[in-house]
Design a protein around this motif. Structure first.
Motif, PDB file in Angstrom:
ATOM      1  N   ALA A  60     -13.379 -13.316 -26.931  1.00  0.00           N
ATOM      2  CA  ALA A  60     -12.798 -13.525 -25.608  1.00  0.00           C
ATOM      3  C   ALA A  60     -11.699 -12.481 -25.382  1.00  0.00           C
ATOM      4  CB  ALA A  60     -12.227 -14.931 -25.481  1.00  0.00           C
ATOM      5  N   SER A 117       0.791 -12.525 -23.379  1.00  0.00           N
ATOM      6  CA  SER A 117      -0.172 -12.429 -22.284  1.00  0.00           C
ATOM      7  C   SER A 117       0.491 -11.736 -21.115  1.00  0.00           C
ATOM      8  CB  SER A 117      -0.610 -13.819 -21.862  1.00  0.00           C
ATOM      9  OG  SER A 117       0.497 -14.498 -21.297  1.00  0.00           O
ATOM     10  N   GLN A 118      -0.282 -11.548 -20.066  1.00  0.00           N
ATOM     11  CA  GLN A 118       0.244 -10.938 -18.864  1.00  0.00           C
ATOM     12  C   GLN A 118       1.458 -11.716 -18.363  1.00  0.00           C
ATOM     13  OE1 GLN A 118      -2.758  -9.850 -16.112  1.00  0.00           O
ATOM     14  NE2 GLN A 118      -1.350  -9.568 -14.404  1.00  0.00           N
ATOM     15  N   LEU A 119       1.323 -13.030 -18.406  1.00  0.00           N
ATOM     16  CA  LEU A 119       2.412 -13.883 -17.959  1.00  0.00           C
ATOM     17  C   LEU A 119       3.671 -13.645 -18.797  1.00  0.00           C
ATOM     18  CD1 LEU A 119       3.306 -16.134 -16.077  1.00  0.00           C
ATOM     19  CD2 LEU A 119       2.486 -17.788 -17.779  1.00  0.00           C
ATOM     20  N   PHE A 128       5.290 -10.536 -17.737  1.00  0.00           N
ATOM     21  CA  PHE A 128       5.960 -10.744 -16.460  1.00  0.00           C
ATOM     22  C   PHE A 128       7.332 -11.372 -16.662  1.00  0.00           C
ATOM     23  CE2 PHE A 128       6.964 -13.649 -12.963  1.00  0.00           C
ATOM     24  CZ  PHE A 128       6.954 -12.779 -11.876  1.00  0.00           C
ATOM     25  N   GLN A 173       3.637  -6.423 -12.406  1.00  0.00           N
ATOM     26  CA  GLN A 173       3.813  -7.508 -11.438  1.00  0.00           C
ATOM     27  C   GLN A 173       5.284  -7.814 -11.218  1.00  0.00           C
ATOM     28  OE1 GLN A 173       1.295 -10.751 -12.856  1.00  0.00           O
ATOM     29  NE2 GLN A 173      -0.007 -10.255 -11.119  1.00  0.00           N
ATOM     30  N   ALA A 228       6.702  -5.274  -8.925  1.00  0.00           N
ATOM     31  CA  ALA A 228       6.324  -5.551  -7.547  1.00  0.00           C
ATOM     32  C   ALA A 228       7.194  -6.672  -6.985  1.00  0.00           C
ATOM     33  CB  ALA A 228       4.840  -5.940  -7.480  1.00  0.00           C
ATOM     34  N   GLU A 229       7.363  -7.700  -7.784  1.00  0.00           N
ATOM     35  CA  GLU A 229       8.159  -8.864  -7.387  1.00  0.00           C
ATOM     36  C   GLU A 229       9.601  -8.463  -7.070  1.00  0.00           C
ATOM     37  OE1 GLU A 229       6.734 -11.789  -7.296  1.00  0.00           O
ATOM     38  OE2 GLU A 229       8.385 -13.240  -7.173  1.00  0.00           O
ATOM     39  N   GLN A 278      -7.738  -0.445 -14.119  1.00  0.00           N
ATOM     40  CA  GLN A 278      -8.258  -1.116 -12.939  1.00  0.00           C
ATOM     41  C   GLN A 278      -7.141  -1.490 -11.983  1.00  0.00           C
ATOM     42  OE1 GLN A 278     -11.485  -2.425 -12.216  1.00  0.00           O
ATOM     43  NE2 GLN A 278     -12.324  -1.136 -13.820  1.00  0.00           N
ATOM     44  N   THR A 279      -5.909  -1.334 -12.441  1.00  0.00           N
ATOM     45  CA  THR A 279      -4.804  -1.770 -11.604  1.00  0.00           C
ATOM     46  C   THR A 279      -4.399  -0.659 -10.651  1.00  0.00           C
ATOM     47  OG1 THR A 279      -3.324  -1.023 -13.340  1.00  0.00           O
ATOM     48  CG2 THR A 279      -3.853  -3.362 -13.291  1.00  0.00           C
ATOM     49  N   HIS A 280      -3.488  -1.006  -9.827  1.00  0.00           N
ATOM     50  CA  HIS A 280      -2.975  -0.039  -8.881  1.00  0.00           C
ATOM     51  C   HIS A 280      -1.461  -0.099  -8.915  1.00  0.00           C
ATOM     52  CE1 HIS A 280      -3.245   2.536  -5.350  1.00  0.00           C
ATOM     53  NE2 HIS A 280      -2.107   1.944  -5.004  1.00  0.00           N
TER      54      HIS A 280
END
Lengths: 333, 333
Positions: B70, B219-221, B224, B253, B256-257, B279-281
């Motif tokens: 996974a 993780s991504q979180l 963040f 992220q 951006a926030e 894949q991100t921008h």
DNA sequence: CTGAAAGCGCTTACAG
DNA sequence: CTGAAAGCGCTTACAG
């Protein structure tokens, strides 16, 4: 390496009796059994599965044929299948096809020579055409179907993609959204789009053709591009449905880029429930496909076919479920 | 099912001769060979790999033991390995351990009973402790090591994680960044952090302890959250190194926030080069691990051990490479 | 260069 | 309930 014969020698019985003990045939006298079991333990004997396979015709292996496990969906499906099959005592031989029919055929040929007991394949729209080939190969198989045409004459487990689209759009509708855009992997996800249109039609809402944007590539980047386009041209849109989560992630990025807060200024809903959807900020509201049910059902059907000796053709539809997270909210204005 | 015997009968020779033809032993007269080959083609004969395995002790299967597929890293590694092994004629039996040593042990036990030829395992820091167990199981194996301790006495292929950290930080340094924060999966990625510190030390830069933020979850979180913390408390930071890409996505992220443009206001660099990083921008600048080399080397070592009959212990270090994309830029004033 | 025999490690009727 | 034999489909010495 210790064999049946060694155990028999040690326990002072014949191979036959040892075999009877191992296979739990209730024909062995208790004290004989115990003697054999002791010998097995002392020698650390474990049956050679290869030899057993040759003798019985059962290898206790099943082949898993997947387009690619680099796609998390298939990776997770493989893990779920592994867990289910393991419970039944099966190991798995993995084959990835990269969607190349000719490669798939070669892989199947090898699996056949290995005399695996059965096959579970994820239909990527190619392998489905090979139902005849599969049938004539002679071992039981179950197809986990994608959205493409459902092959007939086979045992198929699939998701109701129309229902997924319906649930996603219904959610936006129930939150009061009226101007809804679709960012979609089209025409591949046509069925999902139609489901969405059905849900909106129930509230007399139609999606303007200008609000439906097909992505250039089926990835986060594609979702970003499509969303940038539609949101720039139609800033009055308040809700976006992405036909799958990767696109939804791109929509989120586009919203950030355009300074639109999610969910305050824009609601976004996806489909699939990939792990990443629950990792973003805000976490993505989506429609989950019951992958575990797919694994469980597929295993169940395959094992049944293996035990009964014959396959039961038919299609099993699995119903998706809405998972509400943070990327959608009631339209305020 | 058609067997050797059927072919022999049809061609009017003995099984031995057919076997000689199949195994390309140059002892068969040309016209006999041709007769046999015709019979094989007419009957559509393919050797039963199970029977051959029992007779030769070679199953042409290798076991792949992975923590989880996974995680895209392992999924891609599995695919790369599959391709390499396929070229050598091997099929793969997949086992995932979920990092549970007891589960790993059970899986190995089953693989052993299947008499696979060899094993490639991804060391998740657990399985490495089982080098003894593996060794005593008796078949060749190669360890694809993670960052944790490198087991000795085994054939190991691993990445230079320190070098990865070095390259990431060197890049930020060379772009003129001086106030650099680290968002990291610590202490797991300690070696990467040390590499980064080494690169910065060369320009007499030290990372203030307040700028080093361990993530709550890997993780991504987690990325963040950590980035929100460090960037809020220290807005003067101009460059962030994440110890892996998933964290870098979270950093993006957070930026951006907080309304900080990447790369204009903030440069972000990751490590791993997972697919999502591209894949991100904006696309994430990162340090790539040569996964394909790992697959190739591992296969090479295993096949060598299989052919020569003995394993060559030792550690092979693979060097990472910087991949510059859009999330980093030169510090302007 | 080809043929008859034994063996890989199991299981499965079939006598006792 | 236990023992001797044949067989699953290959390969591998070993004679000829």
């Amino acid at each position: 390496m210790v064999t049946l014969k060694d155990v028999a020698l040690r326990a002072g019985v014949t191979k036959q009796t040892v075999s009877n003990v191992i296979n739990k045939r209730p024909v062995v006298k208790p004290d004989t059994r115990e003697r054999v079991e002791r010998a097995i333990a002392e020698l650390g004997y474990t049956p050679n599965l290869l030899a057993r396979g040759l003798a019985t015709g059962q290898t206790m292996m099943v082949g898993l044929v997947m387009p690619t496990i680099a796609n998390p969906f298939y990776a997770e499906l493989v893990e779920d299948l592994e867990r289910c099959l393991e419970e039944e005592g099966y190991s798995i031989a993995l084959c990835t096809t990269y969607g190349q029919p000719e490669r798939a055929r070669r892989q199947l040929e090898i699996l056949k020579r290995r005399y695996i007991d059965g096959l579970i394949l994820a239909d990527d729209g190619n392998v489905g055409h090979d139902v005849d080939l599969l049938t004539e190969m002679g071992f039981p198989f179950v197809l986990c179907a994608s959205e493409t045409e459902i092959p007939s004459g086979a045992t198929v487990v699939t998701f109701d993609h129309g229902q997924a689209g319906y649930l996603a759009a219904q959610h936006l509708r129930d939150l009061g959204h009226r101007d809804i855009a679709v960012v979609g992997d089209l025409p591949a996800h046509r069925v999902r789009l139609e489901g969405a249109q059905r849900a909106l039609a129930e509230a007399s809402i139609t999606i303007a053709p200008s609000r439906i944007r097909a992505t250039r590539v089926s990835s986060q980047l594609g979702g970003f591009e499509a969303a940038m386009g539609v949101l720039t041209e139609h800033p009055e849109v308040t809700g976006v449905m992405a036909t799958h989560d990767l696109l939804a992630l791109g929509v989120l990025q586009a919203a950030a880029e355009l300074g639109r807060r999610v969910p305050e200024d824009l609601s976004v809903v996806g489909i699939d429930d990939i792990a990443a959807a629950n990792q973003t900020h805000p976490a993505v509201t989506t429609v989950a496909f019951p992958k575990q049910s797919m694994a469980r059902k597929s295993t169940e059907f395959l094992v049944h076919a293996l035990k009964s000796g014959r396959q039961r053709p038919g299609v099993t539809w699995l119903r998706p479920e809405l998972v509400v997270r943070e990327s959608t909210s009631r339209l305020t204005a």
